[in-house]
Design an enzyme around this catalytic site. Structure first.
Site, PDB file in Angstrom:
ATOM      1  N   CYS A  85       0.873  -1.174   0.000  1.00  0.00           N
ATOM      2  CA  CYS A  85       0.000   0.000   0.000  1.00  0.00           C
ATOM      3  C   CYS A  85       0.912   1.226   0.000  1.00  0.00           C
ATOM      4  O   CYS A  85       2.077   1.127  -0.368  1.00  0.00           O
ATOM      5  CB  CYS A  85      -0.961  -0.003   1.192  1.00  0.00           C
ATOM      6  SG  CYS A  85      -0.166   0.205   2.790  1.00  0.00           S
ATOM      7  N   GLN A  86       0.412   2.371   0.427  1.00  0.00           N
ATOM      8  CA  GLN A  86       1.227   3.583   0.406  1.00  0.00           C
ATOM      9  C   GLN A  86       2.294   3.579   1.497  1.00  0.00           C
ATOM     10  O   GLN A  86       3.443   3.890   1.248  1.00  0.00           O
ATOM     11  CB  GLN A  86       0.341   4.826   0.538  1.00  0.00           C
ATOM     12  CG  GLN A  86       1.053   6.120   0.251  1.00  0.00           C
ATOM     13  CD  GLN A  86       1.523   6.240  -1.192  1.00  0.00           C
ATOM     14  OE1 GLN A  86       1.001   5.605  -2.097  1.00  0.00           O
ATOM     15  NE2 GLN A  86       2.542   7.037  -1.406  1.00  0.00           N
TER      16      GLN A  86
END
Length: 100
Positions: A63-64
């Site tokens: 994810c980020q």
């Protein structure tokens, strides 16, 4: 939960390893680029897409920043999947990007 560093994943990609990477970020986030070969399944879609995953394969989730992918790892582990979380997520990744 298993973890992999961004350096480790870059080395595996450079060695042309066959990786199963799932990017759980939202659509607007993946517009900025994904790890080459990654499949985009937003976090909220994981439960409905789980039947499309192969339980015999190992998956790396990204994810980020590493938190949402850790949540996805916990969910998939509970479903019996072999998963690994990318530490630091895309904020730490400095390898090649793919744009879809």
């Amino acid at each position: 939960m298993k973890h992999i560093t961004t350096d480790e994943i870059v080395n595996l990609l450079d060695a042309n390893e066959d990786l199963n990477i799932i990017d759980v970020r939202e659509d607007f986030e993946v517009e900025n680029g994904m790890i080459p070969g990654a499949v985009h399944i937003p976090l909220g879609s994981i439960p409905e897409k789980v039947s499309e995953l192969d339980p015999s394969k190992e998956y790396i989730l990204v994810c980020q920043g590493g938190v949402r992918s850790a949540n996805a790892c916990e969910y998939l582990e509970a479903q019996g999947f072999n998963v690994t979380n990318l530490e630091g997520g895309m904020m730490s990744y400095d390898g090649e990007l793919e744009f879809k």
